[in-house]
Enzyme design. Structure first.
Site, short mmCIF file in Angstrom:
data_model
loop_
_atom_site.label_atom_id
_atom_site.label_comp_id
_atom_site.label_asym_id
_atom_site.label_seq_id
_atom_site.Cartn_x
_atom_site.Cartn_y
_atom_site.Cartn_z
N HIS A 107 -8.05 -5.22 0.19
CA HIS A 107 -6.62 -4.46 0.78
C HIS A 107 -5.89 -5.22 1.56
CE1 HIS A 107 -3.90 -1.49 -0.38
NE2 HIS A 107 -4.06 -1.08 1.00
N SER A 111 0.97 -1.10 -0.18
CA SER A 111 -0.09 -0.09 -0.02
C SER A 111 1.07 1.19 0.09
CB SER A 111 -0.99 -0.07 1.28
OG SER A 111 -2.03 0.77 1.12
N ASP A 164 -9.03 -6.62 -3.89
CA ASP A 164 -8.69 -5.37 -3.32
C ASP A 164 -9.51 -4.25 -4.30
OD1 ASP A 164 -7.32 -3.36 -2.61
OD2 ASP A 164 -5.47 -3.96 -2.79
#
Lengths: 396, 200
Positions: A369, A157, A336
């Site tokens: 995610h 991320s 995600d």
């Protein structure tokens, strides 16, 4: 909390504070005259200092990536599933470094630190820091540790964005760039969610334009709302159905439940919490608001919004990678929706265009995610396999 | 070592950039990297094979050949390889066009369905050929676009493809004057090295 620590844990760890007196000029033009970085390391640096791996944390992470600070800890560090003896980032072979980024609230200099110029908390005066600034400060930490070149820089991320910046700004200082659940820059939808989070914080009456510490209050309600909206974007629809749809009195079949488990077994016909998912988000938000700093949250979301390494290269990301010399591994996760696989593939395409050595895997995972933080079997296996090769390459 | 590798390596420049479509466990790219110092990238969809590539230190991209190769720049590789995969893709003609766009030259290998055994199998038994090198039944075969050496020659002619070299071998990749005498009848595997015909 464990009576004994698991065998494949790095065990009890103690973070260390590093002081940097050399001023750091930020992307905004502002200057941090001096700063502290809170750092944790696991494993042993080898004689030629070739076995070091840098772990970059995401939005709400910190330096505590693995192990326990005390036997009273309920949970280990945020990436304990991946870091430890015999784990994918194997501390029997690698020297692992993780730090709390500038602007953070876990020991490194940030809004909750004292501003030497005023003698009071930085609060809203702490300068907006960017991914580039973080990576510059991480490079200074590498200098301090005597690490000329990382065997790998790894992150998911927002952490993955730091990895990308390393490959662009310090091409000679890393052998491998491993980016997980990442995008080349945020989409309007991503920025929109961040803005809702920021508005939740700044609209809290206890926020006091960021000077809440002077007022001896914390904007907990705002931070809680910010975390709730963030958390929704970290989970997938399927993950929520699974998490909150196990038992139901009204609907016997979990598959038809859609994750609508009731908290008290019946509807309240009021505006209090009815469903488990609400209760879960409240709990997560409340817990977060007690430990995290609101000004830091604002800074972290801005760092995300501003990230776009292509801006210096006419919007062409492949040009940004022109000087990169490392090999790349990218992994995305099927459910995600914050940084979906097609966003990660944009980076892969840019790397191919730049003629770089890149591997890309799309991992089937239900967890959205958040999957990059979880022990998804294929993900763990691929990371292990890849890092085994790195291990041999650097003689770790 | 696979015998076809020995044939293919002669057509690849040392140090060149190689893209292997359907790269399997990465053996071919590893072999080329070790012997010719090529810079290789593989495409694969099978998870186990992808892991085998990572294990060999081969760059591999999880990508379905049937969904196109738009993410690759034109003329970005020296050689594009497609070994024993042409017959399993949805649109072999479009894929070959894409290979020609991406690579300066291309290498394709495929099982020759015009081989006498295959012909005999169909002619005498009246059943789809099953052999040591095509071990599938009609209902479970991944091979959906079989062709013969002659078919591919015609295809190359029709599409203005410049065949640089054509080698025909048996399924153990043995070459012989005997097979070369009647390639479409005797060869089991065809290996083509081709490029876009230069515009005149």
């Amino acid at each position: 909390m464990p009576d004994t620590l698991p065998e494949n844990s790095v065990g009890l760890v103690t973070p260390e504070l590093y002081r940097f007196e050399e001023p750091l000029t930020l992307r905004s033009g502002k200057v941090l005259k001096a700063y502290d970085l809170m750092v944790e390391t696991y494993g042993t640096l080898n004689a030629d200092k070739s076995n070091a791996i840098l772990i970059c944390h995401a939005l709400s992470g910190d330096h505590h990536a693995a192990g326990y600070h005390s036997m009273d800890d309920k949970k280990p560090g945020w990436w304990d599933v991946c870091i430890g003896p015999g784990k994918p980032v194997d501390t029997n072979h690698f020297f692992v470094v993780c730090l709390n980024n500038l602007g953070g609230c876990a020991g490194s200099t940030g809004p909750a630190s004292i501003n030497p110029d005023t003698g009071t908390w930085y609060g809203p005066d702490f300068p907006v820091v960017t991914v580039r600034d973080w990576v510059n400060s991480q490079a200074r930490l590498a200098d301090r540790l005597g690490i000329q070149q990382w065997a790998a820089v790894v992150g998911g991320s927002l952490g993955g964005m730091q990895v990308m910046r390393w490959a662009i700004s310090y091409p000679e200082r890393l052998r491998h760039a491993i980016m997980l659940a990442v995008a080349p820059k945020l989409s309007a939808q991503n920025i929109a969610f961040n803005e809702v989070a920021r508005q939740s914080i700044t609209a809290d009456p206890d926020f006091h334009a960021g000077r809440y510490r002077e007022h001896e209050v914390l904007p907990k309600k705002g931070l809680m709302l910010a975390r709730m909206v963030g958390h929704i974007t970290y989970l997938s629809d399927s993950a929520m159905r699974e998490k909150f749809g196990k038992v139901s009195d009204e609907l016997k079949q979990a598959s038809l439940n859609l994750g609508r488990d009731l908290r008290a077994g019946k509807l309240s016909f009021g505006f209090d919490v009815d469903f488990q998912v609400e209760s879960y988000l409240h709990y997560q938000g409340e817990r977060f608001s007690e430990t995290f700093d609101a000004n830091t949250y604002l800074l972290m979301t801005k760092a995300l919004d501003y990230f776009d390494p292509s801006v210096d290269y006419d919007g062409d990301l492949s040009k940004a990678f022109a000087k990169s010399d490392c090999r790349f591994l990218l992994m995305s996760f099927s459910t995600d929706w914050r940084f979906p696989p097609e966003r990660t593939r944009e980076i892969v395409t840019a790397l191919l265009k730049a003629g770089k050595q890149v591997s890309y895997l799309e991992i089937e995972a239900d967890q959205g995610h958040d999957a990059f933080l979880l022990p998804v079997p294929r993900y763990m296996q691929s990371l292990t396999t890849y890092l085994n090769v790195v291990k041999e390459e650097v003689g770790a | 070592m696979r015998a076809d590798l020995d044939i293919i390596r002669n057509w690849i420049e040392p140090g060149s950039r190689v893209l292997d479509l359907g790269c399997g466990d990465g053996s071919l790219l590893r072999y080329l990297q070790d012997n010719l110092q090529t810079i290789g990238t593989g495409l694969e969809i099978d998870e186990t094979k992808i892991n085998a590539c990572l294990d060999k230190g081969i760059s591999v991209i999880q990508q379905d050949l049937n969904k196109g190769l738009q993410n690759f720049e034109s003329q970005s590789f020296d050689t594009v390889l497609l070994t024993q995969t042409l017959q399993a893709v949805h649109f072999p003609d479009l894929l070959v066009e894409e290979m020609l766009r991406i690579g300066k030259n291309c290498i394709v290998t495929f099982p020759n369905f015009g081989n006498w055994r295959a012909r005999l199998h169909l002619a005498v038994k009246g059943r789809m050929p099953v052999s040591e090198y095509i071990p599938y039944e009609w209902y479970n075969t991944p091979n959906i676009h079989f062709c013969t050496v002659r078919d591919f020659d015609v295809f190359c002619h029709d599409k203005n493809i410049n065949v640089i070299t054509r080698t025909v071998v048996d399924y153990k990749h043995r070459d012989s004057w005997f097979i070369r005498a009647a390639p479409n009848l005797l060869s089991e595997i065809a290996i083509y090295h081709f490029s876009r015909t230069p515009a005149v």
